[in-house]
Design a protein around this motif. Structure first.
Motif, PDB file in Angstrom:
ATOM      1  N   TYR A  52       0.786  -1.222   0.000  1.00 52.20           N
ATOM      2  CA  TYR A  52       0.000   0.000   0.000  1.00 52.20           C
ATOM      3  C   TYR A  52       0.824   1.282   0.000  1.00 52.20           C
ATOM      4  O   TYR A  52       0.481   2.217  -0.708  1.00 52.20           O
ATOM      5  N   PRO A  53       1.917   1.369   0.789  1.00 54.95           N
ATOM      6  CA  PRO A  53       2.665   2.625   0.764  1.00 54.95           C
ATOM      7  C   PRO A  53       3.211   2.979  -0.616  1.00 54.95           C
ATOM      8  O   PRO A  53       3.479   4.140  -0.896  1.00 54.95           O
ATOM      9  N   ALA A  54       3.384   1.997  -1.496  1.00 54.44           N
ATOM     10  CA  ALA A  54       3.968   2.258  -2.804  1.00 54.44           C
ATOM     11  C   ALA A  54       2.931   2.695  -3.831  1.00 54.44           C
ATOM     12  O   ALA A  54       3.273   3.128  -4.916  1.00 54.44           O
ATOM     13  N   LEU A  55       1.650   2.596  -3.519  1.00 55.13           N
ATOM     14  CA  LEU A  55       0.616   2.922  -4.471  1.00 55.13           C
ATOM     15  C   LEU A  55       0.267   4.406  -4.419  1.00 55.13           C
ATOM     16  O   LEU A  55       0.224   4.992  -3.350  1.00 55.13           O
ATOM     17  N   ARG A  56      -0.011   5.007  -5.604  1.00 53.50           N
ATOM     18  CA  ARG A  56      -0.430   6.405  -5.654  1.00 53.50           C
ATOM     19  C   ARG A  56      -1.942   6.440  -5.488  1.00 53.50           C
ATOM     20  O   ARG A  56      -2.675   6.698  -6.424  1.00 53.50           O
ATOM     21  N   MET A  57      -2.413   6.166  -4.299  1.00 55.58           N
ATOM     22  CA  MET A  57      -3.839   6.086  -4.066  1.00 55.58           C
ATOM     23  C   MET A  57      -4.238   6.910  -2.851  1.00 55.58           C
ATOM     24  O   MET A  57      -4.428   6.370  -1.760  1.00 55.58           O
ATOM     25  N   PRO A  58      -4.342   8.234  -3.012  1.00 52.47           N
ATOM     26  CA  PRO A  58      -4.847   9.038  -1.883  1.00 52.47           C
ATOM     27  C   PRO A  58      -6.280   8.665  -1.568  1.00 52.47           C
ATOM     28  O   PRO A  58      -7.079   8.392  -2.466  1.00 52.47           O
ATOM     29  N   LEU A 117     -13.646   7.705  -1.002  1.00 49.16           N
ATOM     30  CA  LEU A 117     -13.024   7.674  -2.323  1.00 49.16           C
ATOM     31  C   LEU A 117     -11.594   7.166  -2.222  1.00 49.16           C
ATOM     32  O   LEU A 117     -10.853   7.513  -1.296  1.00 49.16           O
ATOM     33  N   VAL A 118     -11.216   6.334  -3.184  1.00 52.21           N
ATOM     34  CA  VAL A 118      -9.815   5.961  -3.385  1.00 52.21           C
ATOM     35  C   VAL A 118      -9.446   6.501  -4.755  1.00 52.21           C
ATOM     36  O   VAL A 118     -10.066   6.153  -5.764  1.00 52.21           O
ATOM     37  N   LEU A 119      -8.469   7.383  -4.790  1.00 54.36           N
ATOM     38  CA  LEU A 119      -8.123   8.114  -6.005  1.00 54.36           C
ATOM     39  C   LEU A 119      -6.719   7.766  -6.472  1.00 54.36           C
ATOM     40  O   LEU A 119      -5.901   7.254  -5.707  1.00 54.36           O
ATOM     41  N   PHE A 177     -10.752   7.128   5.617  1.00 57.96           N
ATOM     42  CA  PHE A 177     -11.107   5.857   6.240  1.00 57.96           C
ATOM     43  C   PHE A 177      -9.897   4.932   6.259  1.00 57.96           C
ATOM     44  O   PHE A 177      -9.167   4.815   5.283  1.00 57.96           O
ATOM     45  N   ALA A 178      -9.678   4.299   7.399  1.00 56.71           N
ATOM     46  CA  ALA A 178      -8.477   3.501   7.627  1.00 56.71           C
ATOM     47  C   ALA A 178      -8.739   2.007   7.548  1.00 56.71           C
ATOM     48  O   ALA A 178      -7.881   1.209   7.903  1.00 56.71           O
ATOM     49  N   ASN A 179      -9.931   1.631   7.098  1.00 57.87           N
ATOM     50  CA  ASN A 179     -10.264   0.210   7.001  1.00 57.87           C
ATOM     51  C   ASN A 179      -9.634  -0.358   5.738  1.00 57.87           C
ATOM     52  O   ASN A 179     -10.165  -0.237   4.639  1.00 57.87           O
ATOM     53  N   HIS A 180      -8.474  -1.004   5.898  1.00 59.26           N
ATOM     54  CA  HIS A 180      -7.737  -1.498   4.733  1.00 59.26           C
ATOM     55  C   HIS A 180      -8.494  -2.605   4.016  1.00 59.26           C
ATOM     56  O   HIS A 180      -8.353  -2.771   2.803  1.00 59.26           O
ATOM     57  N   THR A 228     -11.568  -1.587  -4.406  1.00 58.39           N
ATOM     58  CA  THR A 228     -10.595  -1.373  -5.487  1.00 58.39           C
ATOM     59  C   THR A 228     -10.248  -2.673  -6.202  1.00 58.39           C
ATOM     60  O   THR A 228      -9.234  -2.759  -6.879  1.00 58.39           O
ATOM     61  N   GLY A 229     -11.085  -3.683  -6.061  1.00 55.84           N
ATOM     62  CA  GLY A 229     -10.909  -4.917  -6.811  1.00 55.84           C
ATOM     63  C   GLY A 229      -9.738  -5.768  -6.390  1.00 55.84           C
ATOM     64  O   GLY A 229      -9.194  -6.539  -7.182  1.00 55.84           O
ATOM     65  N   THR A 230      -9.328  -5.641  -5.134  1.00 60.23           N
ATOM     66  CA  THR A 230      -8.194  -6.404  -4.623  1.00 60.23           C
ATOM     67  C   THR A 230      -8.691  -7.542  -3.733  1.00 60.23           C
ATOM     68  O   THR A 230      -9.537  -7.321  -2.861  1.00 60.23           O
TER      69      THR A 230
END
Length: 215
Positions: free
Chosen positions: A10-16, A83-85, A158-161, A168-170
């Motif tokens: 997750y830290p490597a993804l550009r997903m604010p 939103l996940v952007l 939201f912090a619910n991983h 996000t289809g994961t």
């Protein structure tokens, strides 16, 4: 097809991520109409208006850098919008906050347009009858449109991983059966205002940009 990512990715993804509280303006609309208004506002601001932010950096090569956001996942509930952007460019935290604020402002402006249209309709519907002094048998009351609107108010993301992965289809892999997770999956994959249905093969009211690995 779903992506298989682990927590460390997750830290490597550009997903604010962005969470917004829906204000009292939703009471002006019947049923889930306000959710459709939010969906249309998201589509307009992100994909039609193409909200973008001019990033100014010290490197002369990046002086005129523009970036846009894409929606990777979303969930519109009764009270919140999650939103996940994804950004077209790598951003610093300050740059990310600036473009997210610009998106919020644009969304609120679009929602304000819908509110004003509804107010005009209410006046047209109730106004003439309410002003008719000769008709004592009718008692019309104009809906109160002066309530605090608050529009969309930014909240802590939201912090619910697990929820982030689901919208996000994961694939979520716990290694064991979890009945709560199973119910949540079933609910989201059948909930019309969530991107999980898009990753499941259907089409929701908000346009999303799927990563290449899940297209």
């Amino acid at each position: 097809m779903t992506r298989h990512l682990k927590q460390k990715d997750y830290p490597a993804l550009r997903m604010p991520r962005l969470s917004l509280r829906i204000g009292q303006w939703k009471e002006l609309f019947a049923g889930e109409e306000y959710k459709l208004i939010i969906a249309r506002a998201l589509n307009y601001c992100v994909y039609e208006k193409r909200v973008k932010y001019h990033v100014e950096r010290s490197d002369p090569r990046d002086t005129f850098l523009f970036t846009r956001l894409h929606i990777v996942g979303y969930l519109i509930t009764h009270r919140m919008v999650h939103l996940v952007l994804e950004s077209e460019q790598w951003l610093t935290k300050e740059e990310e906050n600036n473009i997210l604020q610009k998106l919020i402002d644009s969304l609120n402006n679009k929602i304000q347009e819908a509110i004003e249209i509804r107010e005009d309709k209410n006046i047209q519907q109730y106004g003439p009858s309410a002003l008719d002094d000769d008709d004592d048998d009718q008692d019309y009351e104009l809906p109160d449109t002066r309530m605090p609107l608050m529009h969309l108010i930014e909240m802590p993301p939201f912090a619910n991983h697990v929820l982030v992965k689901l919208i996000t289809g994961t694939e979520v892999e716990l290694g064991h059966y979890n009945p709560q997770l199973a119910r949540l999956k079933d609910h989201l994959h059948n909930y019309p205002f969530c991107s999980a249905i898009d990753y499941g093969g259907a089409k929701g009211p908000v346009l999303i940009s799927k990563p290449d690995s899940v297209r």
